[in-house]
Enzyme design. Structure first.
Site, short mmCIF file in Angstrom:
data_model
loop_
_atom_site.label_atom_id
_atom_site.label_comp_id
_atom_site.label_asym_id
_atom_site.label_seq_id
_atom_site.Cartn_x
_atom_site.Cartn_y
_atom_site.Cartn_z
CB CYS A 165 41.77 32.57 26.42
SG CYS A 165 41.64 34.16 25.67
CG HIS A 211 41.62 34.23 30.86
ND1 HIS A 211 42.73 33.98 30.58
CD2 HIS A 211 41.37 35.07 29.80
CE1 HIS A 211 43.22 34.33 29.51
NE2 HIS A 211 42.30 35.02 29.00
CD GLU A 214 43.14 31.71 33.49
OE1 GLU A 214 43.85 32.60 32.90
OE2 GLU A 214 42.22 31.15 33.40
#
Length: 539
Positions: free
Chosen positions: A379, A514, A516
């Site tokens: 990001c 993102h 994750e």
């Protein structure tokens, strides 16, 4: 009809209700049940989207673009399932819905009260979250006795008697303190907490005891008697070497037996072999890799919860311990990147908001690029990758993001509104932030470039799907200059730049999304897994 398991907490907060709920859900899922998860937050904020990371920790983003409590991330990581906005609601959402309906005349002139209207809204939301599932595990935020939690307690009490509910099971997570001076475990706080639940009208059928040391059998019997639960319904929740070992600890204590008996689930035999093998690789891995984690919210590492967990997932699949070297980006500005990152096998620059520490992140990116250290920018980390390249390779002095310098002569990163104005794209789904900005939230497709590290990481997939949470985008005006100088766009979404890589570098990737948010213990995110693997091989 759906059956419900309610998880409450007593004595104090931070006992691990979320991990407890996720662990029970995991065992039920691995027993063949279709399990839903729900977190109820008593705070009056509509959602945590406008809350500081230092105030609330990480904001987790669901597939459908909801900004939710970080426990939803735990649920997804444990159960390897994508949950939606219905898996989290707050007091703010409940009251907003009721008031909006009242203003529209939906209550036909009734006096609106906590009972039945607020409580009824809560019950309806719980039932909606349970639709399509065999079992819904519901975690109530806060601690029994909190005034803001009373409407939720009343709602779940009423659900015991609801004809549309197939069954309920109440679990109370509580603290068993050990008084060192006296050398004794104390059950009185738990007894008082259970008494408070009973006063509300809820009798827990299981007590999960958070403790540092194993409980003697005599103590467990005393606890069972005083809390009016069966002996096999007192379960220890000891400090674990890994949160992913908690389901195995519960399984060893046969936690599903009393749950299955009360909810008439039959004999449950969860298949946890793969899970157990991964946990062993987390606890006792063969290898080790050091990742320099460059961020600015290091005072509260919960701000990066999904990302740190994603690194653990990758390590488990590579049978290596991922040792995180926490690096404050402001400290890099003072001491230089090499002084703080020289011993790292890989460099990760995380996302974030605001200008503090940005120049330190840019220095970290330059260090990784020049010294051929495996690099992953996420990001803001990707956006600053473009800024660093523009300044130090293209020679565009003063290049920046408009987030940090509105008057930059070279706006490498600009507001998404500018992109929408220029492209006229009507298919790009955006969300209006309560604070007035336009956000890209939730899951979007990303087309990968043939021969890229990104496509290789995702096993050759031409289109991948990842989640977003940001207001700023890479400015496509500079794409040709960047690519001519060796920074290649390798991921795109509706004309937006999603990923960039650097030629002649062993492993260098910046992603706007993102990754994750989609990483789970059993299925780690491909880009993070590839990054850790590259760092491991670079030792």
């Amino acid at each position: 009809m759906t059956k419900y398991i309610f998880v409450t907490g007593g004595v104090l907060s931070s006992l691990g209700k979320g991990i407890t709920a996720a662990s029970i859900g995991t065992l039920l899922k691995h027993s063949g049940k279709k399990v839903g998860m729900l977190k109820i937050d008593p705070y009056i904020n509509v959602d945590p989207g406008t809350m500081s990371p230092l105030e609330h920790g990480e904001v987790f983003v669901t597939k459908d673009g909801a900004e939710t409590d970080l426990d939803i991330g735990n649920y997804e990581r444990f159960l390897d399932t994508s949950y939606l906005k219905t898996s989290n609601f707050t007091t703010g959402q409940v009251y907003s819905s009721v008031i909006e309906r009242e203003r529209a005349g939906g209550y036909l002139g009734q006096t609106i009260q906590v009972i039945p209207h607020i409580v009824g809204e809560i019950v309806n939301r719980i039932k909606a979250a349970g639709e399509g599932h065999d079992i819904l595990v519901v975690e109530l935020g806060g601690t029994v006795g909190d005034i803001e939690g009373l409407p939720f307690m009343e709602a779940i009490r009423q659900m015991k008697h609801d004809d549309e509910v197939a069954g309920t099971f109440f679990i109370h997570v509580t603290l068993i303190p050990f008084i060192k001076a006296a050398g004794e475990l104390k059950s009185k706080p738990t007894q008082h907490s259970v008494q408070e639940l009973r006063r509300i009208g809820i009798t827990p059928q299981m007590v999960i005891a958070r403790c540092e040391n194993a409980l003697p059998k005599t103590f467990k019997k005393k606890l069972a008697m005083s809390c009016d639960v069966s002996n096999d319904s007192v379960v220890e929740a000891l400090d674990a070497a890994s949160i992913y070992d908690v389901p195995m600890s519960f399984l060893r204590q046969n936690i599903l037996k009393p749950i299955a008996k009360e909810l008439d689930l039959g004999e449950l035999e969860p298949d946890m072999e793969e899970w157990d093998n991964l946990v062993k690789k987390i606890v006792q891995p063969k290898g080790k890799v050091v990742i320099g984690f460059v961020g600015k919210y290091l005072a509260l590492k919960e701000s990066y919860k999904s990302l740190t967990e994603a690194l653990i997932h990758a390590g488990a699949h590579l049978d290596s311990r991922v040792e995180i070297c926490w690096v404050d980006s402001e400290e890099i500005e003072e001491k230089g990147a090499e002084a703080l990152l020289a011993d790292c096998d890989g460099v990760l620059v995380a996302g974030g908001f605001g200008s503090r520490g940005v120049e330190g992140k840019i220095q970290a990116i330059e260090y990784a690029r020049v010294n051929k250290v495996p690099y992953l920018g996420i990001c803001l980390g990707m956006q600053l990758t473009l800024v660093e390249y523009a300044r130090n390779v293209l020679g565009l002095e003063g290049a920046n993001s408009v987030e940090f310098d509105e008057n930059t002569p070279y706006p490498m990163i600009y507001l998404i509104d500018n992109f929408l104005d220029q492209s006229g794209d009507t298919q790009l789904r955006t969300h209006q932030s309560p604070m007035g900005g336009t956000l890209r939230l939730g899951e979007y497709p990303c087309d990968t470039k043939e021969g890229s590290l990104l496509r290789e990481a995702y096993n050759g997939d031409k289109t991948i799907f990842e989640r977003h949470r940001h207001r700023y985008e890479a400015n496509p005006t500079y794409r040709d200059q960047l690519e001519a100088a060796g920074m290649i766009v390798t991921g795109e979404s509706n004309g937006l730049i999603e990923a960039v890589e650097v030629k002649d570098h062993p492993w260098f990737l910046g992603v706007q999304f993102h990754p994750e948010f989609t990483s789970r213990l059993q299925t780690p995110n491909p880009s993070i897994l590839a990054f850790v693997d590259a760092a491991l091989k670079s030792e």
